[in-house]
Design a protein around this motif. Sequence first.
Motif: not given
Length: 377
Positions: A179-196
Amino acid sequence: MQRSAVGQAPAIRHHSNRWTQASFAIVLREKRFSPAKLAALIEVASQAGLEASVVLAGTDLDINSIADPFTLTSPLQFLSAARNALREYKKSDLGVQVGRQMHASSYGMYGYALLCADTMASVFDTAVKYFELANGMLDLCWETREGVASWLFPQQGELLLPEVDEQLYHFLVDLQFAVHVTVTKDVMGTWCVPAHAAFTQAEPPHAAVLAEVLECPLAFGQSRNTLSYPAAWLSRAPQLANPITAAQVSTECARLLETLRWQAGVSRRVYQELIRTPGQFPAIEQIAESLCMTSRTLRRKLEAEGMSYSELLTSVRKALAIDYLTTTTLSTEDIALTLDFSDAVSFRHAFKRWTGKTPTEVRQNRLTLVGGREDDR
């Protein structure tokens, strides 16, 4: 809450859980949330060949109520459905598959508040501030440390959720990560993936699915469950950032939160009346009068929520007893008197019945203090 600069002591922002085990059990029963998360669970289960009726068994819900956007559901109903699904689902990836179905649009006004926040840091802070609107199963906490912004997820033993075995715990963790990763990409853009991403569990059979969804390096067998982003990104603006709209939506979220608290189930309101003055427990007739209803109506409302006055009174006395035993040096007699027992013997018997332990067993470390007494045994 003020933030720390990169390299300074970490600044931790968290959703402060004010509930005891007893009061949290009441909150779990309250029907306050849309069926979006249950709908995602049903969708994934259906794709795996499971019948919705099997997943929803014992929840008092059916497929039609899940499809109704005006249905209100409780966290306990979701947990019950998740347990049902886990018993029948043949793989280990249920949590991550459900989590990837959840988007910012799944969370109503809460999701909208995330979308229009002015920076990534504001997105994270907003997620924490209005967490009670999201029907989250795990407490939220994030920190900045040494150039990294990390979400921290609770250990299994830290949960107030009832009957969470290892399988259900890992389901909830996988769900929250996805959920965190999916929603964060919804908000910031598909470029915004976790570092770790770090997990306490050993590498599971669905590690490849986790890697696909999270799109970052994974580490298993770690001391904490963490999801990390570069702290340098915290100042970046979301795709739909709009400070004016963000302020308006934040105000609306605050209003919704206040309304939810005001409209809390009658069980929680009775619980709050019982803990208002510890040791002076009002009778059900007094509480009913304070809530502007008859005692008969109050009993009926409590029964509809699967609760009773006596159960709530027991929950309060148990919570207070544990608190007194672990944070004070009051004698057993004093605690018994404070909790309105006739004598210490009655209290000891009740405490043993509630917890399976004696007051002494709970207070082992306290007996070495100056206030410790032999009659506590």
